[in-house]
Structures are given as C-alpha cells and as structure tokens.
Design a protein around this motif. Structure first.
Motif, PDB file in Angstrom:
ATOM      1  N   PRO A  34       0.833  -1.203   0.000  1.00  0.00           N
ATOM      2  CA  PRO A  34       0.000   0.000   0.000  1.00  0.00           C
ATOM      3  C   PRO A  34       0.866   1.251   0.000  1.00  0.00           C
ATOM      4  O   PRO A  34       1.865   1.334   0.724  1.00  0.00           O
ATOM      5  CB  PRO A  34      -0.798  -0.123   1.299  1.00  0.00           C
ATOM      6  N   GLY A  35       0.494   2.198  -0.849  1.00  0.00           N
ATOM      7  CA  GLY A  35       1.253   3.428  -0.976  1.00  0.00           C
ATOM      8  C   GLY A  35       2.343   3.386  -2.029  1.00  0.00           C
ATOM      9  O   GLY A  35       2.906   4.428  -2.393  1.00  0.00           O
ATOM     10  N   ALA A  36       2.632   2.215  -2.532  1.00  0.00           N
ATOM     11  CA  ALA A  36       3.684   2.071  -3.538  1.00  0.00           C
ATOM     12  C   ALA A  36       3.158   2.391  -4.939  1.00  0.00           C
ATOM     13  O   ALA A  36       1.971   2.721  -5.110  1.00  0.00           O
ATOM     14  CB  ALA A  36       4.246   0.655  -3.495  1.00  0.00           C
ATOM     15  N   SER A  37       4.048   2.292  -5.915  1.00  0.00           N
ATOM     16  CA  SER A  37       3.697   2.603  -7.306  1.00  0.00           C
ATOM     17  C   SER A  37       4.026   1.432  -8.211  1.00  0.00           C
ATOM     18  O   SER A  37       4.935   0.646  -7.946  1.00  0.00           O
ATOM     19  CB  SER A  37       4.480   3.833  -7.787  1.00  0.00           C
ATOM     20  N   TRP A  75     -12.481   7.757  -8.230  1.00  0.00           N
ATOM     21  CA  TRP A  75     -11.640   7.041  -7.281  1.00  0.00           C
ATOM     22  C   TRP A  75     -10.206   6.863  -7.788  1.00  0.00           C
ATOM     23  O   TRP A  75      -9.334   6.412  -7.042  1.00  0.00           O
ATOM     24  CB  TRP A  75     -12.253   5.674  -6.943  1.00  0.00           C
ATOM     25  N   VAL A  76      -9.928   7.220  -9.054  1.00  0.00           N
ATOM     26  CA  VAL A  76      -8.577   7.129  -9.611  1.00  0.00           C
ATOM     27  C   VAL A  76      -7.878   8.477  -9.664  1.00  0.00           C
ATOM     28  O   VAL A  76      -6.667   8.556  -9.524  1.00  0.00           O
ATOM     29  CB  VAL A  76      -8.637   6.527 -11.034  1.00  0.00           C
ATOM     30  N   LYS A  77      -8.637   9.528  -9.850  1.00  0.00           N
ATOM     31  CA  LYS A  77      -8.061  10.853 -10.093  1.00  0.00           C
ATOM     32  C   LYS A  77      -7.003  11.233  -9.066  1.00  0.00           C
ATOM     33  O   LYS A  77      -7.195  11.107  -7.870  1.00  0.00           O
ATOM     34  CB  LYS A  77      -9.172  11.899 -10.109  1.00  0.00           C
ATOM     35  N   GLY A  78      -5.888  11.693  -9.613  1.00  0.00           N
ATOM     36  CA  GLY A  78      -4.782  12.122  -8.771  1.00  0.00           C
ATOM     37  C   GLY A  78      -3.824  11.002  -8.410  1.00  0.00           C
ATOM     38  O   GLY A  78      -2.728  11.253  -7.915  1.00  0.00           O
ATOM     39  N   ARG A  79      -4.210   9.753  -8.681  1.00  0.00           N
ATOM     40  CA  ARG A  79      -3.329   8.620  -8.356  1.00  0.00           C
ATOM     41  C   ARG A  79      -2.798   7.938  -9.610  1.00  0.00           C
ATOM     42  O   ARG A  79      -1.650   7.513  -9.637  1.00  0.00           O
ATOM     43  CB  ARG A  79      -4.080   7.604  -7.500  1.00  0.00           C
ATOM     44  N   PHE A  80      -3.628   7.802 -10.621  1.00  0.00           N
ATOM     45  CA  PHE A  80      -3.235   7.099 -11.849  1.00  0.00           C
ATOM     46  C   PHE A  80      -3.112   8.089 -12.991  1.00  0.00           C
ATOM     47  O   PHE A  80      -3.853   9.077 -13.069  1.00  0.00           O
ATOM     48  CB  PHE A  80      -4.275   6.049 -12.237  1.00  0.00           C
ATOM     49  N   THR A  81      -2.184   7.788 -13.917  1.00  0.00           N
ATOM     50  CA  THR A  81      -1.999   8.610 -15.107  1.00  0.00           C
ATOM     51  C   THR A  81      -1.820   7.721 -16.320  1.00  0.00           C
ATOM     52  O   THR A  81      -0.967   6.824 -16.312  1.00  0.00           O
ATOM     53  CB  THR A  81      -0.774   9.527 -14.974  1.00  0.00           C
ATOM     54  N   ASN A 124       0.076   5.348  -8.750  1.00  0.00           N
ATOM     55  CA  ASN A 124       0.742   5.782  -7.523  1.00  0.00           C
ATOM     56  C   ASN A 124      -0.194   5.617  -6.342  1.00  0.00           C
ATOM     57  O   ASN A 124      -1.415   5.536  -6.494  1.00  0.00           O
ATOM     58  CB  ASN A 124       1.163   7.244  -7.651  1.00  0.00           C
ATOM     59  N   ASN A 125       0.387   5.615  -5.161  1.00  0.00           N
ATOM     60  CA  ASN A 125      -0.391   5.524  -3.933  1.00  0.00           C
ATOM     61  C   ASN A 125      -1.406   4.377  -3.996  1.00  0.00           C
ATOM     62  O   ASN A 125      -2.601   4.571  -3.740  1.00  0.00           O
ATOM     63  CB  ASN A 125      -1.113   6.853  -3.668  1.00  0.00           C
ATOM     64  N   LEU A 126      -0.923   3.214  -4.350  1.00  0.00           N
ATOM     65  CA  LEU A 126      -1.803   2.061  -4.514  1.00  0.00           C
ATOM     66  C   LEU A 126      -2.472   1.681  -3.195  1.00  0.00           C
ATOM     67  O   LEU A 126      -1.896   1.837  -2.107  1.00  0.00           O
ATOM     68  CB  LEU A 126      -1.003   0.877  -5.060  1.00  0.00           C
ATOM     69  N   ARG A 127      -3.685   1.194  -3.334  1.00  0.00           N
ATOM     70  CA  ARG A 127      -4.487   0.773  -2.186  1.00  0.00           C
ATOM     71  C   ARG A 127      -4.839  -0.702  -2.324  1.00  0.00           C
ATOM     72  O   ARG A 127      -4.891  -1.221  -3.434  1.00  0.00           O
ATOM     73  CB  ARG A 127      -5.774   1.599  -2.143  1.00  0.00           C
ATOM     74  N   PRO A 128      -5.127  -1.370  -1.233  1.00  0.00           N
ATOM     75  CA  PRO A 128      -5.521  -2.794  -1.349  1.00  0.00           C
ATOM     76  C   PRO A 128      -6.710  -2.999  -2.287  1.00  0.00           C
ATOM     77  O   PRO A 128      -6.770  -4.026  -2.987  1.00  0.00           O
ATOM     78  CB  PRO A 128      -5.861  -3.157   0.097  1.00  0.00           C
ATOM     79  N   GLU A 129      -7.603  -2.033  -2.326  1.00  0.00           N
ATOM     80  CA  GLU A 129      -8.774  -2.169  -3.202  1.00  0.00           C
ATOM     81  C   GLU A 129      -8.441  -2.008  -4.676  1.00  0.00           C
ATOM     82  O   GLU A 129      -9.304  -2.210  -5.535  1.00  0.00           O
ATOM     83  CB  GLU A 129      -9.869  -1.159  -2.817  1.00  0.00           C
ATOM     84  N   ASP A 130      -7.186  -1.675  -4.991  1.00  0.00           N
ATOM     85  CA  ASP A 130      -6.751  -1.638  -6.389  1.00  0.00           C
ATOM     86  C   ASP A 130      -6.357  -3.027  -6.885  1.00  0.00           C
ATOM     87  O   ASP A 130      -6.047  -3.194  -8.067  1.00  0.00           O
ATOM     88  CB  ASP A 130      -5.561  -0.695  -6.554  1.00  0.00           C
TER      89      ASP A 130
END
Length: 125
Positions: A13-16, A62-68, A83-89
C-alpha cells in the motif's frame, strides 16, 4: 490485433507500479485505448481511457490524482502509472481498445471491442 499488457505484480500500500501495453495490428494514432480492471468477485470497470490525439483522458473519481495514462506513439505503447496504490486496487488490469471507434470510448463511456490478456496487480502488506 493484440494488446500485450505487462508490469503487474505485488506492491505494498502506498507504492507505485507502471503498467505497459504494447499494441499491435492497429495504430494508437487511429484508435483510442484504455485500461479496465476486474477485482475478485466483481465486474469489470473502467480505470482510464485515452483518445487518439491524447486530448481526451478519462479517470473515474476514485482514480483521479493517483493514476496517469499516457502513450508513446513511436512504440505504439500505452502506459498506466499507478501511484499511492491501495488494497482495493487489487485486480487484473486489462488493456483495451475500441475498433468500432465509438466516440464515447475515449471517455470510457462505451465498452471496448478488444481486450488484452490482463496483468495481475496485487496490493498487500
């Protein structure tokens, strides 16, 4: 037409992670491309889509600001920087395109016609 996704794996979690998708049999200059995913026990959902001229991108809230999403036309490859991956990803991520060239696909508002084989992303500590 082939969509070969790679780059998945296990992340904390939190990794990229950065996913790549090599498209063959068609050109990204002519067809929009996107990423969808399917989590265990859930249906497929749109993650991000990109128009042929790179002017239109779509991300659900739910993706905005984390994925590009981005593309390299010379390599006919699309990327998904996560970025900032979550378990729900945690899900299988699929590279997709719409060979029917629906005008709404660039905004992920219509279903793809072609799917790649998917790459597994697991987010866990």
């Amino acid at each position: 037409v082939q969509l070969q996704a790679s780059g998945g794996g296990l992340a904390q979690p939190g990794a990229s992670l950065r996913l790549s998708c090599l498209a063959s049999g068609f050109s990204l200059e002519s067809y929009a491309i996107g990423w969808f995913r399917q989590a265990p026990g859930k249906g497929r959902e749109a993650v991000s889509c990109l128009s042929t001229n790179n002017e239109i991108t779509y991300y659900p809230d739910w993706v905005k600001g984390r994925f590009t999403i981005s593309s390299d036309r010379a390599k006919n490859t699309v990327y998904l920087q996560m970025n900032n991956l979550r378990p729900e990803d945690t899900a299988v991520y699929y590279c997709t395109t719409d060979l029917g060239q629906s005008s709404s696909y660039a905004r992920c508002h219509s279903s793809p016609t072609n799917w790649g084989q998917g790459t597994q992303v697991t987010v866990s500590s």
